[in-house]
Design a protein around this motif. Structure first.
Motif, PDB file in Angstrom:
ATOM      1  N   UNK A   1       6.407   9.280  -0.183  1.00 55.16           N
ATOM      2  CA  UNK A   1       7.287   9.694  -1.284  1.00 55.16           C
ATOM      3  C   UNK A   1       7.717   8.442  -2.054  1.00 55.16           C
ATOM      4  N   UNK A   2       7.945   8.630  -3.345  1.00 54.47           N
ATOM      5  CA  UNK A   2       8.366   7.483  -4.165  1.00 54.47           C
ATOM      6  C   UNK A   2       9.665   6.864  -3.665  1.00 54.47           C
ATOM      7  N   UNK A   3      10.494   7.704  -3.035  1.00 52.18           N
ATOM      8  CA  UNK A   3      11.802   7.214  -2.557  1.00 52.18           C
ATOM      9  C   UNK A   3      11.687   6.495  -1.211  1.00 52.18           C
ATOM     10  N   UNK A   4      10.525   6.500  -0.583  1.00 52.98           N
ATOM     11  CA  UNK A   4      10.398   5.890   0.747  1.00 52.98           C
ATOM     12  C   UNK A   4      10.772   4.410   0.720  1.00 52.98           C
ATOM     13  N   UNK A   5      11.383   3.966   1.784  1.00 51.78           N
ATOM     14  CA  UNK A   5      11.794   2.554   1.871  1.00 51.78           C
ATOM     15  C   UNK A   5      10.603   1.614   1.716  1.00 51.78           C
ATOM     16  N   UNK A   6       9.443   2.037   2.233  1.00 53.49           N
ATOM     17  CA  UNK A   6       8.302   1.126   2.165  1.00 53.49           C
ATOM     18  C   UNK A   6       7.752   1.008   0.746  1.00 53.49           C
ATOM     19  N   UNK A   7       7.925   2.050  -0.051  1.00 58.41           N
ATOM     20  CA  UNK A   7       7.526   1.945  -1.466  1.00 58.41           C
ATOM     21  C   UNK A   7       8.429   0.913  -2.139  1.00 58.41           C
ATOM     22  N   UNK A   8       9.711   1.037  -1.881  1.00 60.58           N
ATOM     23  CA  UNK A   8      10.678   0.083  -2.441  1.00 60.58           C
ATOM     24  C   UNK A   8      10.357  -1.341  -1.967  1.00 60.58           C
ATOM     25  N   UNK A   9      10.035  -1.449  -0.682  1.00 61.92           N
ATOM     26  CA  UNK A   9       9.725  -2.773  -0.117  1.00 61.92           C
ATOM     27  C   UNK A   9       8.511  -3.386  -0.800  1.00 61.92           C
ATOM     28  N   UNK A  10       7.458  -2.593  -0.932  1.00 62.12           N
ATOM     29  CA  UNK A  10       6.225  -3.109  -1.549  1.00 62.12           C
ATOM     30  C   UNK A  10       6.497  -3.577  -2.975  1.00 62.12           C
TER      31      UNK A  10
ATOM     32  N   UNK B   1       1.333  -4.749  -6.516  1.00 63.00           N
ATOM     33  CA  UNK B   1       0.999  -3.694  -7.485  1.00 63.00           C
ATOM     34  C   UNK B   1       0.684  -2.422  -6.712  1.00 63.00           C
ATOM     35  N   UNK B   2       1.478  -1.382  -6.994  1.00 65.43           N
ATOM     36  CA  UNK B   2       1.376  -0.138  -6.222  1.00 65.43           C
ATOM     37  C   UNK B   2       0.983   1.018  -7.140  1.00 65.43           C
ATOM     38  N   UNK B   3       0.594   0.677  -8.354  1.00 65.06           N
ATOM     39  CA  UNK B   3       0.278   1.735  -9.308  1.00 65.06           C
ATOM     40  C   UNK B   3       1.323   1.784 -10.386  1.00 65.06           C
ATOM     41  N   UNK B   4       1.247   2.863 -11.157  1.00 70.51           N
ATOM     42  CA  UNK B   4       2.100   2.948 -12.348  1.00 70.51           C
ATOM     43  C   UNK B   4       3.464   3.509 -11.984  1.00 70.51           C
ATOM     44  N   UNK B   5       4.245   2.727 -11.257  1.00 72.51           N
ATOM     45  CA  UNK B   5       5.627   3.108 -10.928  1.00 72.51           C
ATOM     46  C   UNK B   5       6.573   2.030 -11.450  1.00 72.51           C
ATOM     47  N   UNK B   6       7.782   2.456 -11.742  1.00 74.51           N
ATOM     48  CA  UNK B   6       8.761   1.453 -12.181  1.00 74.51           C
ATOM     49  C   UNK B   6       9.818   1.275 -11.122  1.00 74.51           C
TER      50      UNK B   6
END
Ligand code: F6P
Length: 360
Positions: A340-349, A355-360
């Motif tokens: 999920x976009x809200x996952x801590x690991x997304x935030x960490x990356x 670069x994780x794709x087109x996210x802000x």
């Protein structure tokens, strides 16, 4: 309660043998149960004569705790409700499985499988009044009710080790090394291993990417004087046109595969980066289980046997909040766990500049 069976179903992974060992020890030591290992998943109960082995202490005197795969064998082909027959037809073979369970005079069956296998076994158990308890395993780690499934940690570890190795050759040749990892629908392996292994780009199916976005990241690194890089891509990531990269084998089976090569071509078409591709594949499943997978498998095995002994059937064990819990099987598999976009690991990356794709 006198006799129980164990079967492993679906794709293999590391930690299955550790789970079988734990089940045997608990069942034998605490409850004095006879334990039968069913061979090749449900196929062992379809076969006549039945395919099984009676487990004893000698079974586990060797290296099984430490071995990848499953010594019982498994299959991820053929739903028993529509089982492919040699003449090309399909047959419902669930009655044979139920008869096999009864012939062995089992009082319970512990099923170690992913969400697909657990659903099928639950349906067969309902039909035939079989007493089952399920243990989740999948390197994809996508079973909703459990924070971790057996096999995931080892797969992540293998992928991170591969990035460690690729880092040196990337630096030697000033190359962009692309590692394609498994994960049929979810990007957990790529995200976790990418962070652990220092990837500069992590591509997962849950987040759209652009080739330009990847190239911008590489350019940015070049501007800092860094002229080599690591990209990890989950096999389920789609091409820019929305199509999946697939491989068709000679037997007609089709699997995900090839997105790493696609990304490499696209980057090289549009930039001076020199790319090479490694597809990690089944190394992630056959590797020796990490300590974490051995521990998880052992804890799941003990809890599953305790449920069976207490006649708490139709339950799936799960890891939640630092302990083993259990749910009705359907509840355990009702949600599919993607990144999920809200996952801590997304935030960490993102915070690490990956670069994780087109996210802000
Ligand atoms: O679901 C587990 C998994 O390893 C996926 O990550 C992968 O896409 C698939 O199984 C590979 O299946 P097979 O072993 O049949 O090639």
């Amino acid at each position: 309660m006198k006799k129980i069976g164990i079967l492993t179903s679906g794709g293999d992974c590391a930690g299955l043998n550790a789970a079988v060992r734990s089940i045997f020890y608990r069942a034998n030591d605490k409850y004095n149960l006879e334990v039968f290992g069913i061979l090749e998943g449900t196929v062992g109960l379809m076969n006549r004569p039945l395919s099984y082995i009676k487990l004893d202490y000698n079974t586990f005197s060797g290296n099984l705790l430490r071995q990848g795969g499953t010594f019982l064998g498994t299959t991820n082909k053929g739903n028993p409700f529509k089982f492919p027959m040699p003449d090309g037809s399909f047959k419902d073979r669930t009655d044979e499985i139920i008869a096999g369970y009864n012939e062995l005079e089992l009082d319970g069956l512990i099923v170690i499988g992913g969400d697909g296998s657990m659903k099928i076994l639950k349906d067969i158990a309902d039909k035939g009044n079989m007493n089952i308890v399920a243990i989740p395993k999948t390197i994809d780690n996508d079973v909703g009710a459990t924070e971790n499934s057996i096999g995931f940690h080892t797969a992540v570890n293998e992928a991170a080790n591969a990035l460690d190795n690729l880092q040196f050759t990337a630096a030697s040749h000033k190359r962009t090394m692309i590692l394609e990892v498994m994960g049929r629908d979810a990007g957990h392996i790529a995200l976790n291993a990418g962070i652990a292994g220092g990837a500069d780009v992590i591509l997962i199916p849950e987040i759209n990417y652009s080739i330009d976005g990847i190239i911008n990241k590489l350019k940015k690194m070049n501007n800092y004087g860094i002229n080599h890089s690591l990209i990890i891509v989950a096999e389920a990531v789609k091409q820019e046109d929305g199509n999946s990269s697939m491989v068709k084998f000679a037997d007609g089976e089709v699997r995900l595969g090839g997105i790493g090569t696609y990304i490499a071509h696209k980057i090289m078409e549009k930039s001076p980066a020199e790319c090479r591709v490694t597809t990690l594949g089944h190394v992630q499943r056959g590797a020796p289980p990490t300590t974490q997978d051995r521990i998880l498998a052992s804890a799941f095995g003990v809890h599953a046997v305790d449920l069976i002994a207490q006649k708490k059937f139709d339950r799936m064990v799960a890891w939640s909040d630092r302990k083993v819990v259990d749910f009705p099987i359907l509840k355990g598999i009702e949600t599919y766990k993607k990144v999920e976009l809200e996952d801590s690991l997304v935030k960490t990356a993102l915070a690490l500049g990956i670069y994780l794709g087109e996210v802000n």
